[in-house]
Design an enzyme around this catalytic site. Sequence first.
Site, PDB file in Angstrom:
ATOM      1  N   LYS A 286      -2.146  -6.210   9.572  1.00 48.70           N
ATOM      2  CA  LYS A 286      -2.939  -5.713   8.031  1.00 48.70           C
ATOM      3  C   LYS A 286      -1.897  -6.870   8.020  1.00 48.70           C
ATOM      4  CE  LYS A 286      -1.093  -3.455   3.746  1.00 48.70           C
ATOM      5  NZ  LYS A 286      -0.677  -2.246   3.913  1.00 48.70           N
ATOM      6  N   GLU A 374      -0.512  14.794   0.118  1.00 52.10           N
ATOM      7  CA  GLU A 374      -0.284  14.995  -1.125  1.00 52.10           C
ATOM      8  C   GLU A 374      -0.206  16.342  -1.288  1.00 52.10           C
ATOM      9  OE1 GLU A 374      -2.074  10.618  -1.924  1.00 52.10           O
ATOM     10  OE2 GLU A 374      -3.087  12.655  -1.283  1.00 52.10           O
ATOM     11  N   ARG A 402      -3.964  15.580  -6.294  1.00 51.45           N
ATOM     12  CA  ARG A 402      -4.741  16.293  -5.219  1.00 51.45           C
ATOM     13  C   ARG A 402      -3.614  17.122  -4.415  1.00 51.45           C
ATOM     14  NH1 ARG A 402      -7.564  11.292  -1.092  1.00 51.45           N
ATOM     15  NH2 ARG A 402      -9.183  11.220  -2.627  1.00 51.45           N
TER      16      ARG A 402
END
Length: 654
Positions: A286, A374, A402
């Site tokens: 990243k 979640e 969610r």
Amino acid sequence: MEQKKIEILNHIVFPSDLRQLRVDQLPQVCDELRRTIVQELSVNPGHLASSLGVVELTVALHYVYDTPDDRIVWDVGHQAYGHKILTGRREQFATNRKLHGLRPFPSPEESDYDAFICGHASNSISAALGIAVANNTQPNRKVVAVIGDGAMSGGLAFEGLNNVSSSPNDMLIVLNDNNMSIDRSVGGMKQYLLGLSTNETYNKLRFKTARWMQRHGMLKDDRRKGLIRLGNALKSAISHQQNIFDGMNIRYFGPFDGHNVVELVRILRQIKDMKGPKLLHLHTKKGHGYAPAEHYTPVWHAPGKFDPETGKLLGGDSKNKKTKYQDVFGHTLLELAQQNPRIVGVTPAMPTGCSMNIMMKQMPGRTFDVGIAEGHAVTFSAGMAKEGLQPFCNIYSSFAQRAYDNIIHDVAILRLPVVICLDRAGLVGPDGPTHHGAFDLAYLRPIPHLTIASPMDEHELRRLMYTAQLPDMGPFVIRYPRGRGVLEDWHCQLEPVEVGTGRKLRDGTDVAVLTIGPIGNDVEEILAPPSAPEGATIDFSADKTIEAPSGAVGGAAHYDMRFLKPLDEKILDEVGRKFQRIVTVEDGVRNGGLGSAVLEWMSDHGYHPQITRLGLPDEFVEHGEIGELRQIVGLDKESIRQAILSPTQTTPNS
């Protein structure tokens, strides 16, 4: 970052232009694309590190696949800035995330090259499989799902994988394994991917054997799965390692270097026309190619404005020194945990974003980052609460959608003492409709046994957090916005708030204004007399009331309801008896929230005042600065002022 002339990228408008280049020109394209992303985001902030990490993959995919006819489904849309630049949006990229500009995440409503929407994580495999099945009548169309940034930890990704293994399809899943989500990736899948390796010689032999068998008519569909299972068994026996993807009859290739664009093109060309589902595992970094972003990726996920040459962060609102709500939450959680040994913290992949990293640093054994999951975060919290712990489960408001069933089934039915803290509630700005915390008040209000509260300021947030962890409180929801608070000194004594009680902040005679959450501070500024300084804030202690002074707007009374559930019925009874006109103000959808609750209560108790409900309209609010969006939806100060002043005001933006 060294400034060089952009020579090739300026001639690429669409991927068809990219495909006219030689393979040996692609590394320069990647370099120019990376420099363009850094330069643009230094002045127009956005998601930087994730897009830098997939530059080579983006170029390779558009070079090998015939987009947009071939479909690329991105997971976690903040990887896709390079994709936008290469697909006809380079000239408009400076408008990215701005009002009426390019959308913050890929959307088919913006471009044919965007195969599906991707604001939340883990949906790419399921969506791509649906596209692949729908396109079975077009055998030459290829479908690719790009999943990464920790999204493989989400349950939906595994549901999709399970279905991929049993449904006829030729799709390719690209696993962008950068060991990161926003904070560092966690969990067993991370450890599995770190240790997963496949012999390159074996893969090359397998490629050649499969192609030879196809040419000689020996690799029919009815034999393919059996041969795959045999090959997987042999590989497992030789390497003493079982591959979870091979075990699901998904051909696995990798891991390979995701930053070698020439090698990626070679690999993609080899596997492009293979039959059956395939997974290409790539190792990436990243922020790759920009040293500051590589060094500390959580900060450079979305760094704001910065100097591209030095990497120095230029900061945001330098004049506003007030503390962020998330930091007040983080410091208060640690303070409470030091007093209450039952308290634990849970977050789905956002310890830095929600400031749970403050407690995590001091009490690592009592804080849990469960990855991008979640629903699991809520049910995991419920399990701990069942056995006597006091979880504070922090989830961004829009992501908590969610976990709706988990909140009902695993927390509310058993009345378990889980404190669900909804960060980023209300409008969040440039991230747009997939991230606005618009629906939480409305979708949580019908659930039995929940206490739902929203603090008007930082002191109220601390007091509500203290109250929520007291004995016999049951499931408790606290919502608060993104950004900075309103008080100069956020610290205050921790003391309980009586559940279901609001506060009369300002008395009046003509109209009652009922608010919930920090938007009440805007109302206070509106109702303040002309002599009050601009932006003045008041620390309202319990039961403190201001008499309506001369010059106040409309002789209005102001009530901070504080709790959506249970409502303060004493306040509502007082308002129903005293006022013929009521204005409700909330930073959430108008349908089903505070205004709806007040309407219902007044009707049920025989009161019939004129009620104007201010809130978000029955539509998805676009992206832009919060001030711009509030003006559009009628929640800016002038719109609220006019609603309070006008006796004939009806609900705006209906």
